[in-house]
Design an enzyme around this catalytic site. Sequence first.
Site, PDB file in Angstrom:
ATOM      1  CD  GLU A   1      -1.737  -2.390   1.372  1.00 31.52           C
ATOM      2  OE1 GLU A   1      -0.873  -2.556   1.876  1.00 31.52           O
ATOM      3  OE2 GLU A   1      -2.621  -3.206   1.110  1.00 31.52           O
TER       4      GLU A   1
ATOM      5  CG  HIS B   1     -10.748  -6.680   6.299  1.00 31.25           C
ATOM      6  ND1 HIS B   1      -9.672  -7.021   7.275  1.00 31.25           N
ATOM      7  CD2 HIS B   1     -10.143  -6.766   5.128  1.00 31.25           C
ATOM      8  CE1 HIS B   1      -8.749  -7.287   6.624  1.00 31.25           C
ATOM      9  NE2 HIS B   1      -9.016  -7.365   5.165  1.00 31.25           N
TER      10      HIS B   1
HETATM   11  C1  LIG Z   1      -2.417  -4.485   4.236  1.00 29.23           C
HETATM   12  C2  LIG Z   1      -3.581  -5.208   3.578  1.00 29.23           C
HETATM   13  N1  LIG Z   1      -3.508  -5.203   2.186  1.00 29.23           N
HETATM   14  C3  LIG Z   1      -4.308  -6.199   1.407  1.00 29.23           C
HETATM   15  C4  LIG Z   1      -5.193  -6.847   1.901  1.00 29.23           C
HETATM   16  C5  LIG Z   1      -6.398  -7.761   1.187  1.00 29.23           C
HETATM   17  N2  LIG Z   1      -5.491  -9.155   1.282  1.00 29.23           N
HETATM   18  C6  LIG Z   1      -6.001  -9.902   2.075  1.00 29.23           C
HETATM   19  S1  LIG Z   1      -5.222 -11.492   1.867  1.00 29.23           S
HETATM   20  C7  LIG Z   1      -4.339 -11.334   0.658  1.00 29.23           C
HETATM   21  C8  LIG Z   1      -3.334 -11.953  -0.100  1.00 29.23           C
HETATM   22  C9  LIG Z   1      -2.148 -12.351   1.018  1.00 29.23           C
HETATM   23  O1  LIG Z   1      -1.534 -13.217   0.136  1.00 29.23           O
HETATM   24  P1  LIG Z   1      -0.655 -14.033   0.642  1.00 29.23           P
HETATM   25  O2  LIG Z   1       0.395 -13.171   1.600  1.00 29.23           O
HETATM   26  O3  LIG Z   1       0.179 -14.824  -0.196  1.00 29.23           O
HETATM   27  O4  LIG Z   1      -1.071 -15.072   1.711  1.00 29.23           O
HETATM   28  P2  LIG Z   1      -2.014 -16.268   1.358  1.00 29.23           P
HETATM   29  O5  LIG Z   1      -3.485 -15.671   1.175  1.00 29.23           O
HETATM   30  O6  LIG Z   1      -1.607 -16.805  -0.007  1.00 29.23           O
HETATM   31  O7  LIG Z   1      -2.236 -17.210   2.628  1.00 29.23           O
HETATM   32  C10 LIG Z   1      -4.620  -9.556   0.450  1.00 29.23           C
HETATM   33  C11 LIG Z   1      -4.070  -8.812  -0.887  1.00 29.23           C
HETATM   34  C12 LIG Z   1      -4.938  -7.042   3.451  1.00 29.23           C
HETATM   35  N3  LIG Z   1      -5.824  -7.831   4.239  1.00 29.23           N
HETATM   36  N4  LIG Z   1      -4.224  -6.251   4.017  1.00 29.23           N
END
Ligand SMILES: Cc1ncc(C[n+]2csc(CCOP(=O)(O)OP(=O)(O)O)c2C)c(N)n1
Lengths: 336, 323
Positions: free
Chosen positions: A70, A139
């Site tokens: 972000e 959220h």
């Molecule tokens: C600061 C922030 N940015 C975006 C999100 C939205 N978001 C939630 S999970 C996610 C993906 C996370 O991916 P990863 O770290 O690979 O973990 P996985 O879901 O594969 O376990 C995103 C973009 C969030 N929750 N917090």
Amino acid sequence: MTKMMYRDAIRSTIFEAMEQDDSVVVLGEDVVGGMGTDGGPEAIGGIWSTSTGFYDAFGADRVIDTPISESAIVGAAGGLALAGKRPVAELMFADFIGVSLDQIWNQIAKFRYMFGGKSTCPAIIRMAYGAGFNAGAQHSQSVHHILASMPGLKVVMPATPADARGLLREALRGQDPVIFMEHKMLYGMEGEVPDGDYTVPFGHARLARAGDDVTLVATGLMVSRCEQVADKLAEEGIGCDVLDLRTVSPMDEEAILDSVEQTGRLVVVDEAPPRCNLATDVSAIVAQKAFASLKAPIEMVSAPHSPVPFALELEQAYLPSVDRIEQAVRKVTGWQ
Amino acid sequence: MQLSREALLQAYRRMKIIREFEERLHNEIATGEIAGFTHLYGGQEAVAVGVCEHLDNDDKIVSTHRGHGHCLAKGCEVEGMMKEIWGSSEGLCKGKGGSMHIADVDQGMLGANGIVGAGAPIAVGAALAAKLDGKGKVAITFSGDGACNQGTTFEAMNLAVVTKAPCIFLFENNHYSEHTGFRYAVGTKDDIASRAEAFGMKVWRGDGTDFFDVFDTMREVLDYVRAGNGPAAVEFDTERFFGHFEGDPQRYRGKGELERIRKERDCLTKFRESVTGASLLEASELDAIDQEVLDQIDNSVDAARSAARPTADDVTTDVYVAY
Ligand SMILES: Cc1ncc(C[n+]2csc(CCOP(=O)(O)OP(=O)(O)O)c2C)c(N)n1
């Protein structure tokens, strides 16, 4: 007039702006969706379906799918804008301002001022805010009051599809950084949207209901709750002016004061927690500038001073309800 | 593979509990009974369990939005978690947190986290506390391949190196962050560990679908960190069997991908095959565990369904200890 959903009003407005102006660029996490997967680009088209089809139409240079970063998203939007582009960045959830706060607050909000007015930073930062989906404390927040407290940012909160379109078009034409806050519970809302080159200027409240007895001031999701109360009380002969502020920075003080001078009573409804929020701000302005018109103490209906809870019952109790708004209106109209 | 029979049975049971917990939630969520955003961990069990079997309550972990597996592996109660996800006031966090914010500090589980990348600095803090206490304890932060792109992760890695914090940066590379592929979103393209290396950390890599590989790798990592060498990083290659969140249609998956990973990369099947193949455990023993776990999950769902609901008065409790 065309009937459309709030989310489609947003999508079509950005899409048209991209068609008309090469400098408009979209960036954010999963705004394309599917990058680097076997399903391929456009498998998703934005978490809120507000950028579906953009990548196919405008390509990777103008529809920039970003990693989860972000600070980089907001800062890059600032850099794009300083360098002459019109970025429309998506922060996905308003709560994530926390991660990018320096770039929002110390950078894009302050560039113009610090640089002696010699530059502009027309970056739009879109974000979904608000409670109602049991998404928990990280959220679901309403952070408009925090952002509105930052000089240099314009903070926009459309409550209807028409305003989503009109205000976004205005943002796309302006020269300042704009925080464009979309309430999650409104994405599916349908409404009539004027055709053609329709814009809504910032700093002009919308009179959603007219009445002589009490002024209700609200934004976003809270506007429709106030309208429900106004409709109910109208049957009993209690008239409510419902003012949808539309933008909280700049804020239409004049409309608020004019209305309160006529009704003599004020209820401010704010989804944010009560300390230093929009309700306290509006109340202070009215207490200071329209004190003589007041026939009753001002009522503020806010969320409690707590993070947003998860459980259904708790979240319902957290959000200002139609009942609580009605009680507040009855309190000020019955006051003697 | 020098694990005792008891240790093998326990590891299997824990992985199975996570799997059934998630399979059950997947079905319950589809019926609309559970509210909120839920991110299931199914497929990645070998990582959580292979790591946490080495830890006690004084070792801390910090988790992610996909936290159920880490919580269960670290000893959070099944029923308390189920009740929490149902939003009951009897839940582990009294219904305030929900799926994304489950924690049990007494178990050394410092919280699932709804903010991607937020966990790493917190783990460094917990590791610094462990260093001060001087008892050879560690803190582990679980991150996805997406989270490794946040500035917080970089800052935390550097701080840990500078302070020689006993912190382990554990990356679960399931190849996706939401709907975006690892090969697009991570600039180093084929791994995350090399980033950590650039910060001056010793790194390990392993197969996150193989419990024994995770377990053995973690033994080395932990020995190294507990010996006072400062932080380390480890990357496990793994698979996410469910969508990013429940309700995700997964249009970004390749054709037949889900079927393939369920068939070829299922850590539970692999575990079964290796322990029965080496005659360490009987299939019947594992079947018995399967049944016990199913019953346990059934009971926890029943308990969650009939558990007490919070009331409006609860909204403002626990904001402060005293105000
Ligand atoms: C600061 C922030 N940015 C975006 C999100 C939205 N978001 C939630 S999970 C996610 C993906 C996370 O991916 P990863 O770290 O690979 O973990 P996985 O879901 O594969 O376990 C995103 C973009 C969030 N929750 N917090």
